[in-house]
Design an enzyme around this catalytic site. Structure first.
Site: not given
Ligand code: S3P
Length: 424
Positions: A164, A312
């Site tokens: 993440s 996403d």
């Molecule tokens: C993001 C990371 C992703 C993504 C979100 C934006 C970011 O989430 O799904 O729309 O800007 O770091 P996760 O880190 O929970 O996977």
């Protein structure tokens, strides 16, 4: 919003700025010395929430459409917010900001909408507490509202159970305020915009495979930058261009960072014709124009290390799979269950409402190619569900109506007018 089946799709579209990079521009700009100036900023509701929060902490920010100027006050220049910080629907704002707030000499509280209150915050609370932070969630699940009591932090070496970028970025940002080195290791590399931008702003960062280390107390300096178009927004036009018979769409200025480009790999694996034109680098990010031509798609498997690079885009990949020949299997994507909605449940429900055979699995879904019937689907107030099913409407037998479609404003306020402009 009613989407009618389209006869012809043709033309050029420029998608709005990258959401992840727009958030980080405001955050890094706020804690840097001097002025950060960005063109191509995404004026969607999520990024406006980030602006509002930093203004509440004394940062002067002017934003006119896609141009934003942040008057940074340095690492230690934020002031106590004097009230709840409202992140709206934005998980990125809440999780990344928690990392910054953990090292401030004041107390802050963060809250947001009904969706944000259901999203897991334990994933940032756990590493921040290991660093010495005093951060509390609500209830057993440690969800928002959150209370952060700024503390002296110390560096840790944290192995995240999930890939993440929000967790990684939260810990790295806290690491700027910690004593000693902070290292984050992830099971698979997630998007690396924070690493690229922190380095450009002057931080001392070391990337080694799936691990990133940061040194504390850098002197961050404001930057001038250009935010590339968001590949997550381009994904709807990639899908539309591939699926609408005879379509040809040129999507200009799209970020093709390899930690984000899984949609291009999947389009190719399904037999889609997407050509990268004028590959170039803009503000430290790879960018290209994408020429998408109508193609006959076949089913594929989407799994493993690929998942974080297209997380996403899975709702719109599911729409592509629904029109492909054969079966598509998506697995290793349990993270979908904790996005703005449970996207395994919301996507399969909408596919079924529109006459597609689809089964939910704990960590993904199985989708059998067919043809969309018309009907009415819910956005469930999830921007990506609304846009993915707008694409379904273009190629359905009869119109598709999307309830609560105005939620596209979260990441792409002009989505429906841009989609309309290509229908001629
Ligand atoms: C993001 C990371 C992703 C993504 C979100 C934006 C970011 O989430 O799904 O729309 O800007 O770091 P996760 O880190 O929970 O996977």
């Amino acid at each position: 919003m009613r989407i009618d089946p389209v006869i012809k799709m043709h033309g050029t579209v420029t998608v709005p700025g990258d959401k992840s990079i727009s958030h980080r521009t405001v955050m890094l700009g706020a804690i840097s010395e001097g002025i950060t100036e960005a063109e191509g900023f995404l004026p969607g509701e999520d990024c406006l929430s980030t602006i509002r929060c930093f203004r509440q902490m004394g940062i002067e920010i002017t934003q006119e459409d896609t141009r934003v100027i942040i008057h940074g006050k340095g690492l230690h220049g934020l002031s106590a917010p004097g009230g709840m910080l409202d992140v709206g629907n934005s998980g990125t704002t809440m999780r990344l900001m928690s990392g910054i707030l953990a090292g401030q000499p004041f107390q802050s509280m963060l809250d947001g909408d009904e969706s944000i209150r259901k999203r897991p915050m334990g994933r940032v609370i756990t590493p921040l507490r290991e660093m010495g932070a005093a951060i509390e969630g609500t209830g057993e699940k440690m969800t928002a509202p959150l209370t952060v009591e700024g503390q002296r932090l110390h560096g840790i070496s944290y192995t995240s159970p999930v890939a993440s970028a929000q967790v990684k970025s939260c810990v790295l940002l806290a690491g700027l305020y910690a004593e000693g080195t902070t290292t984050v290791t992830e099971p698979t590399r997630s998007r690396d915009h924070t690493e690229r931008m922190l380095t450009a702003f002057g931080a001392d960062l070391l990337v080694d495979g799936n691990s990133v280390s940061v040194q504390p107390e850098p002197k961050l300096s404001g930057q001038k930058l250009q935010v590339p178009g968001d590949i997550s927004s381009a994904a709807y036009f990639i899908a539309a261009g591939l699926l609408v018979p005879g379509a040809e769409i040129l999507i200009k200025n799209v970020g093709i960072n390899p930690t984000r480009d899984g949609i291009l790999q999947v389009a190719c694996a399904m037999g889609g014709n997407v050509e990268l034109i004028s590959e170039r680098e803009v503000s430290g990010e790879p960018v290209a124009d994408l020429l998408v031509k109508s193609s006959l798609l076949h089913g594929t498997e989407v799994s493993g290390h690929m998942i974080p690079t297209l997380i996403d885009e899975i709702p719109v990949i599911a729409v592509m799979a629904a029109c492909a020949e054969g079966t598509t299997v998506i697995r290793d994507a349990a993270e979908l269950r904790v996005k703005e909605t449970d996207r395994i449940a919301t996507v399969t429900e909408n596919l079924q409402v529109l006459g597609i055979q689809a089964e939910a699995m704990p960590d993904g879904m199985v989708i059998h190619g067919g043809q969309f019937a018309g009907g009415t689907v819910n956005s469930f107030l999830d921007h990506r569900i609304a846009m993915a099913f707008a694409v379904a409407g273009l190629i359905a037998k009869s119109p598709v109506t999307i309830r609560d479609a105005e939620c596209v404003n979260i990441s792409y306020p002009s989505f429906f007018s841009d989609l309309n402009a290509l229908q001629k």
